[in-house]
Design a protein around this motif. Structure first.
Motif, mmCIF file in Angstrom:
data_model
loop_
_atom_site.group_PDB
_atom_site.id
_atom_site.type_symbol
_atom_site.label_atom_id
_atom_site.label_comp_id
_atom_site.label_asym_id
_atom_site.label_seq_id
_atom_site.Cartn_x
_atom_site.Cartn_y
_atom_site.Cartn_z
ATOM 1 N N SER B 71 -24.742 6.441 -41.072
ATOM 2 C CA SER B 71 -23.844 5.075 -40.863
ATOM 3 C C SER B 71 -22.447 5.755 -40.287
ATOM 4 O O SER B 71 -21.716 4.895 -39.539
ATOM 5 C CB SER B 71 -23.534 4.322 -41.981
ATOM 6 O OG SER B 71 -24.797 4.061 -42.634
ATOM 7 N N ALA B 72 -21.792 6.853 -40.909
ATOM 8 C CA ALA B 72 -20.572 7.212 -40.430
ATOM 9 C C ALA B 72 -20.756 7.755 -38.830
ATOM 10 O O ALA B 72 -19.773 7.407 -38.148
ATOM 11 C CB ALA B 72 -20.093 8.455 -41.307
ATOM 12 N N HIS B 73 -21.902 8.304 -38.301
ATOM 13 C CA HIS B 73 -22.063 8.737 -37.116
ATOM 14 C C HIS B 73 -21.779 7.503 -36.396
ATOM 15 O O HIS B 73 -21.086 7.667 -35.119
ATOM 16 C CB HIS B 73 -23.106 9.460 -37.075
ATOM 17 C CG HIS B 73 -24.419 9.183 -36.115
ATOM 18 N ND1 HIS B 73 -25.094 8.171 -36.550
ATOM 19 C CD2 HIS B 73 -24.269 9.233 -34.826
ATOM 20 C CE1 HIS B 73 -25.954 7.832 -35.450
ATOM 21 N NE2 HIS B 73 -25.371 8.706 -34.386
ATOM 22 N N PHE B 74 -22.528 6.298 -36.441
ATOM 23 C CA PHE B 74 -22.432 5.258 -35.823
ATOM 24 C C PHE B 74 -20.952 4.758 -35.658
ATOM 25 O O PHE B 74 -20.460 4.513 -34.537
ATOM 26 C CB PHE B 74 -23.439 4.167 -36.250
ATOM 27 C CG PHE B 74 -24.872 3.971 -36.051
ATOM 28 C CD1 PHE B 74 -25.407 3.968 -34.744
ATOM 29 C CD2 PHE B 74 -25.780 4.672 -36.752
ATOM 30 C CE1 PHE B 74 -26.689 4.193 -34.351
ATOM 31 C CE2 PHE B 74 -27.011 4.667 -36.612
ATOM 32 C CZ PHE B 74 -27.507 4.770 -35.646
ATOM 33 N N ILE B 256 -34.450 12.088 -40.537
ATOM 34 C CA ILE B 256 -34.194 12.671 -39.144
ATOM 35 C C ILE B 256 -32.920 11.919 -38.733
ATOM 36 O O ILE B 256 -32.009 12.342 -38.193
ATOM 37 C CB ILE B 256 -35.421 12.129 -38.217
ATOM 38 C CG1 ILE B 256 -36.621 13.006 -38.256
ATOM 39 C CG2 ILE B 256 -34.752 12.351 -36.762
ATOM 40 C CD1 ILE B 256 -37.908 12.146 -37.794
ATOM 41 N N THR B 257 -32.674 10.713 -39.278
ATOM 42 C CA THR B 257 -31.333 9.986 -38.479
ATOM 43 C C THR B 257 -30.107 10.663 -39.458
ATOM 44 O O THR B 257 -29.040 10.679 -38.851
ATOM 45 C CB THR B 257 -31.438 8.468 -39.060
ATOM 46 O OG1 THR B 257 -31.514 8.240 -40.460
ATOM 47 C CG2 THR B 257 -32.404 7.870 -38.212
ATOM 48 N N ILE B 258 -30.290 11.106 -40.693
ATOM 49 C CA ILE B 258 -29.410 11.888 -41.243
ATOM 50 C C ILE B 258 -28.870 13.165 -40.540
ATOM 51 O O ILE B 258 -27.702 13.330 -40.492
ATOM 52 C CB ILE B 258 -29.929 12.083 -42.804
ATOM 53 C CG1 ILE B 258 -29.914 10.888 -43.599
ATOM 54 C CG2 ILE B 258 -28.830 13.095 -43.597
ATOM 55 C CD1 ILE B 258 -30.663 11.074 -44.907
ATOM 56 N N PHE B 259 -30.111 13.927 -40.020
ATOM 57 C CA PHE B 259 -29.694 15.168 -39.085
ATOM 58 C C PHE B 259 -28.935 14.911 -37.860
ATOM 59 O O PHE B 259 -28.146 15.619 -37.672
ATOM 60 C CB PHE B 259 -30.772 16.133 -39.341
ATOM 61 C CG PHE B 259 -31.223 16.483 -40.737
ATOM 62 C CD1 PHE B 259 -30.239 17.504 -41.448
ATOM 63 C CD2 PHE B 259 -32.262 16.380 -41.413
ATOM 64 C CE1 PHE B 259 -30.533 17.927 -42.646
ATOM 65 C CE2 PHE B 259 -32.559 16.854 -42.730
ATOM 66 C CZ PHE B 259 -31.660 17.635 -43.241
ATOM 67 N N HIS B 260 -29.632 13.833 -37.448
ATOM 68 C CA HIS B 260 -28.873 13.538 -36.056
ATOM 69 C C HIS B 260 -27.468 13.075 -36.367
ATOM 70 O O HIS B 260 -26.455 13.469 -35.457
ATOM 71 C CB HIS B 260 -29.565 12.448 -35.457
ATOM 72 C CG HIS B 260 -29.177 11.707 -34.324
ATOM 73 N ND1 HIS B 260 -29.129 12.208 -33.053
ATOM 74 C CD2 HIS B 260 -28.423 10.523 -34.217
ATOM 75 C CE1 HIS B 260 -28.516 11.274 -32.266
ATOM 76 N NE2 HIS B 260 -28.199 10.263 -32.933
ATOM 77 N N GLY B 261 -27.272 12.512 -37.352
ATOM 78 C CA GLY B 261 -25.882 12.018 -37.631
ATOM 79 C C GLY B 261 -24.925 13.246 -37.800
ATOM 80 O O GLY B 261 -24.039 12.910 -37.327
ATOM 81 N N LEU B 262 -25.501 14.212 -38.500
ATOM 82 C CA LEU B 262 -24.630 15.320 -38.992
ATOM 83 C C LEU B 262 -24.454 16.070 -37.812
ATOM 84 O O LEU B 262 -23.272 16.488 -37.637
ATOM 85 C CB LEU B 262 -25.555 16.134 -40.045
ATOM 86 C CG LEU B 262 -25.658 16.022 -41.332
ATOM 87 C CD1 LEU B 262 -26.312 17.062 -42.126
ATOM 88 C CD2 LEU B 262 -24.070 16.125 -41.974
#
Lengths: 234, 358
Positions: B71-74, B256-262
């Motif tokens: 969410s933070a990455h978006f 996966i979305t967690i790591f993409h975001g990181l």
């Protein structure tokens, strides 16, 4: 000369659009916060599961609200095979068997004979208390795909209803071996342990289930099992 | 010949056999977070089933991790857009027009879920693997630049193709998106079409891993500008995310979305901090800029994903459709904004980030 006024007009329009967008966004945030604060006496929690409201409504016996959620999901997400099947099963649980059957038919047309459709059919029979039909569907799904987790879990639920605890336990252990994060399977395993005189192990399973999905039913099971376990201590 | 070249033995000047890449923070951080190494370790652990307690822990705290990272990455792309100097002047539609357009599209999607809403969702699901692959390409190129490699257009095209093979695989196979969204079901059901699609998917699946490896080996052997090892890792991690794992399984998708975001947040924060540190009169340490930037991303991420859907519930829509459409619109907005703020070579801050300090 002609471009300058149009550029100024465009900039004014952009600024207006920005202010309007910002106003709507802020209004949405305030409305969202206020809605949860007033209706649930808390701030919006961390939840991004589109079906969480539907499941909560079912857990609280609010079938109409649950059916509305499942129909909303199916309307927006009719192309997602898995979510469509979840919506179908949810509708059956919420008392809309015809709506559930229509979604299962749609899923069937997307993937004819897919083991997950058989699994959902099994669950639909389970929720309508047709346990033999349910078991037959789960077994059919498992013949096609022995790693079909929800078919193992479903078969276990049927065996629990039929008081065949050893078979239920075996199916649940297989389901949890494939996916250890299903709260309901931990709960059912706790039930199987409780009914077969192993309260300490029941407490462990209910404890995991409560961490994964702290529904009132699971928390009540945990409390009861703790009491049983305390009484059984020498 | 330089003075050093004249006096040092040739062996000292020779580059290492494999270029590990020039890290931003340190090898461990860069390889684990930006290169995606940590994601491969976690996914291997989850896949092996050897530690069920790890899976339970992750499931228990899944949405917290999603908020902290994804969410933070978006929100990060939006925060970046509005804090980048000159954004309003250079990108008037993106900064001032697109938010209102997004809100209107969201409202229409909610009112017409069958005609528009589900197409928004399919568009987001189709675009998402493209976005992931573009990020892998961006990271691969970024480390190439930092290593001082000068790549010609042909080489970059091969690199891009290697990065986008996982997207092609996803496009061909994702249910409800990509080809199954754009093509009529009758065409896809045709045995010949299904066979061609299956063959193409297998080819893309193989190419997702083989192409980056082949490119790496070719560059190693040719002795020209080499693909850094961390670039290869970022490409392979993306391939694993999109190809090896079932993309639509909720838990895997969330991980996966967690790591993409990181990965994204790490790069974005580095760019932001570098920019802030170069500002005249800056007196704050780097960590304060990083923490301030992340706090803003986190706050906006919470408002967007946790609060916003409830506004539409208040308006009478179900939570399920509100959440799905809010998520779809935020994703599409993010993809568009991202395409502009990460235009390689044209973005001065990107160049600043790419430049190696050493």
């Amino acid at each position: 000369m002609s471009t300058t006024p149009s550029a100024v007009r465009a900039e004014r329009l952009y600024r207006l659009a920005f202010k309007l967008g910002l106003l709507i966004a802020v209004a949405c945030f305030v409305a969202g916060l206020a809605h949860v604060a007033v209706s649930e006496h808390r701030l919006p929690g961390l939840e991004m599961d589109p079906l969480i409201r539907a499941r909560n409504a079912l857990a609280n016996g609010e079938k109409a609200a649950a059916a509305r959620e499942y129909r909303g999901l199916a309307a927006v997400n009719s192309r997602d095979f898995d979510l469509l099947l979840q919506a179908a099963e949810g509708l059956v649980r919420a008392g809309d068997a015809a709506g559930g059957a229509a979604l299962i038919a749609r899923a069937w047309s997307m993937n004819p004979g897919h083991p997950r459709v058989q699994t959902t059919l099994g669950w639909a029979f389970y929720w309508t208390k047709k346990y033999d039909d349910a078991a037959a569907r789960f077994e059919m799904a498992l013949r096609a795909n022995p790693r079909e987790v929800r078919a193992h879990a479903g078969l276990a639920e049927v065996r629990l209803e039929q008081q065949r605890y050893a078979e239920a336990e075996a199916s649940l252990l297989r389901a949890l071996e494939l996916d250890p994060t299903i709260g309901s399977a931990h709960n059912s395993l706790g039930v199987a342990y409780a009914f077969t005189g192993r309260p300490q192990r029941a407490v462990e399973e209910f404890g995991i289930a409560a961490r994964l999905s702290p529904t009132p039913e699971i928390l009540a099971n945990l409390d009861r099992a703790r009491g049983e376990a305390a009484r059984s201590q020498p | 010949m330089t003075a050093i070249g004249a006096t040092a033995p040739a062996a000292v000047l020779r580059r290492p056999a494999v270029d590990p890449g020039e890290p931003f923070v340190g090898f461990t951080f860069d390889y684990l977070v930006i290169g995606g190494g940590f994601s491969l370790l976690v996914l291997a652990l989850l896949g092996s089933g050897t530690m069920p307690s790890a899976s339970v822990f992750l499931r228990e705290h899944l949405w917290t991790f999603v908020l902290l990272s994804n969410s933070a990455h978006f929100a990060g792309s939006t925060v970046r857009l509005y804090t980048r100097p000159g954004s309003f002047r250079d990108l008037p539609f993106l900064t001032m027009g697109l938010p209102l357009v997004s809100l209107v599209v969201l409202a229409l999607g909610l009112v017409f879920p069958g005609a528009l809403g589900q197409n928004l969702l399919s568009l987001y699901l189709t675009w998402s693997p493209y976005h992931y692959s573009a990020q892998a390409y961006g990271i691969a190129v970024l480390y190439c630049y930092r290593s001082g490699a000068s790549w010609d257009e042909t080489e970059k095209r091969w690199l891009r193709l290697a990065c986008f093979a996982p997207f092609f695989y996803s496009f061909l196979t994702i249910p409800g998106a990509g080809m199954s969204w754009l093509m009529p079901a009758a065409v896809l059901a045709d045995p010949a079409a299904a066979a061609v699609r299956g063959f193409a998917a297998t080819a893309a699946q193989v190419a997702s891993f083989a192409a980056p490896l082949a490119l790496f080996v070719r560059h190693q052997a040719s002795g020209r500008a080499r693909l850094p090892l961390i670039s290869l890792l970022a490409m392979l991690a993306n391939a694993a995310w999109l190809v090896m794992l079932s993309y639509q399984v909720a838990m895997v998708l969330a991980v996966i979305t967690i790591f993409h975001g990181l990965q994204y947040l790490a790069i974005l924060t580095i760019v932001h901090v570098k920019e802030q540190m170069k500002r005249p009169g800056n007196g704050a340490p780097a960590w304060r800029h990083a923490a301030g930037f992340y706090a803003r991303c986190l706050g906006l991420g919470y408002l967007l994903f946790q609060v916003w859907p409830h506004a539409f519930v208040l308006a009478g829509f179900s939570y399920a459709e509100s959440l799905l459409l809010v998520v779809s619109v935020i994703n599409i907005h993010h993809f568009i904004v991202d395409a502009f703020i990460w235009r390689l070579r044209r973005d001065p801050s990107y160049a600043a980030a790419a430049a190696s300090e050493t």
